[in-house]
Motif scaffolding. Structure first.
Motif, short mmCIF file in Angstrom:
data_model
loop_
_atom_site.label_atom_id
_atom_site.label_comp_id
_atom_site.label_asym_id
_atom_site.label_seq_id
_atom_site.Cartn_x
_atom_site.Cartn_y
_atom_site.Cartn_z
N ASN A 1 -8.94 5.67 12.41
CA ASN A 1 -9.15 5.15 11.00
C ASN A 1 -8.66 3.43 11.05
O ASN A 1 -8.01 3.00 12.15
N MET B 1 0.98 -1.11 0.21
CA MET B 1 0.03 0.09 0.17
C MET B 1 0.87 1.25 0.08
O MET B 1 0.59 2.41 -0.57
N PRO C 1 -2.68 2.52 -2.32
CA PRO C 1 -3.00 3.72 -2.61
C PRO C 1 -1.84 4.57 -2.80
O PRO C 1 -1.76 5.80 -3.28
N SER D 1 0.40 14.36 -3.46
CA SER D 1 1.51 13.79 -3.23
C SER D 1 2.37 14.60 -2.07
O SER D 1 1.67 15.37 -1.40
N PRO E 1 -8.73 15.74 3.27
CA PRO E 1 -8.40 15.07 1.88
C PRO E 1 -6.85 14.76 1.95
O PRO E 1 -5.96 15.37 2.31
N THR E 2 -6.63 13.46 1.37
CA THR E 2 -5.30 13.06 1.05
C THR E 2 -4.74 13.81 0.04
O THR E 2 -5.42 14.35 -0.95
N ALA F 1 1.83 8.86 -0.48
CA ALA F 1 0.96 10.24 0.13
C ALA F 1 -0.26 9.68 0.98
O ALA F 1 -0.49 10.25 2.13
N TRP F 2 -0.90 8.96 0.46
CA TRP F 2 -2.05 8.02 1.30
C TRP F 2 -1.69 7.72 2.61
O TRP F 2 -2.13 7.80 3.75
N PHE F 3 -0.61 6.70 2.42
CA PHE F 3 -0.01 5.81 3.78
C PHE F 3 0.27 7.00 4.68
O PHE F 3 0.01 7.01 5.76
N HIS F 4 1.11 8.12 4.48
CA HIS F 4 1.42 9.14 5.25
C HIS F 4 0.39 9.89 5.94
O HIS F 4 0.26 10.04 7.12
N HIS F 5 -0.44 10.26 5.04
CA HIS F 5 -1.59 10.98 5.50
C HIS F 5 -2.54 10.19 6.54
O HIS F 5 -3.19 10.71 7.77
N GLU F 6 -2.74 8.78 6.28
CA GLU F 6 -3.66 8.03 7.21
C GLU F 6 -2.98 7.64 8.67
O GLU F 6 -3.67 7.22 9.38
#
Length: 177
Positions: free
Chosen positions: A136, A32, A37, A56, A52-53, A40-45
């Motif tokens: 989350n 992942m 995803p 980049s 919103p994600t 950027a998604w991983f860091h944001h989560e």
């Protein structure tokens, strides 16, 4: 060949959890973070905030750190997958040796579980720490699921739901007989 007879030190649910579920759950975050995803998604989560994600990450150091974290997840999954299967296959008639090797691995993993839970919890903003409903899937994976894995490792050491062959045995008495 029934599962219980081929791996007596890791029977039933423990075998399902530590030979299949845990390795999958540690390899998936690597995929992942690296591919989809994405970084950027991983860091944001990592810390849920409802925003919103981003498309980049602007900092290449952060990108590198997330990719390296993905590599650590992959390593954990591969060790569980290959080492535990090697123990099962190389020592099928030696449950004492199986248990000693698994116990050494579970000790290292349990120590890593504790620090992973601790740092994941400490890193959360104060407003989120005890608001479990706002966590989350990433937060629950890093804390809730790792608490479960740690609990199952401790249950394994205690011999709950399995026969013990090394841990919890009086080995000095057995050697003198």
């Amino acid at each position: 060949m029934p599962l219980i007879s081929e791996f007596p030190a890791l029977p039933g649910f423990y075998q399902l959890l530590f030979l299949h579920i845990e390795p999958t759950s540690t390899v998936m975050p690597a995929i992942m973070a690296w591919f989809f995803p994405g970084v950027a998604w991983f860091h944001h989560e990592l810390i849920p905030d409802g925003t919103p994600t981003p498309a980049s990450l602007s900092d290449p150091r952060t990108t590198m750190a997330v990719w390296q974290l993905g590599n650590c997840y992959l390593l954990l999954g591969l060790i569980s997958t290959f080492v535990f299967r090697a123990v099962r296959d190389a020592l099928p008639n030696n449950p004492v040796a199986q248990e000693r090797i698994l116990g050494a691995s579970f000790t290292a993993l349990a120590l890593a579980d504790v620090t992973h839970i601790l740092w994941s919890f400490i890193g959360l903003p104060d407003a989120l720490k005890y608001d479990f409903a706002r966590w989350n899937s990433m937060t629950h994976g890093n804390i809730t699921f790792v608490v479960f894995l740690l609990s199952m490792r401790l249950a394994w050491f205690l011999g709950l739901g399995r026969k013990r062959f090394y841990y919890g045995q009086n080995l000095s008495k057995a050697k003198s007989s």
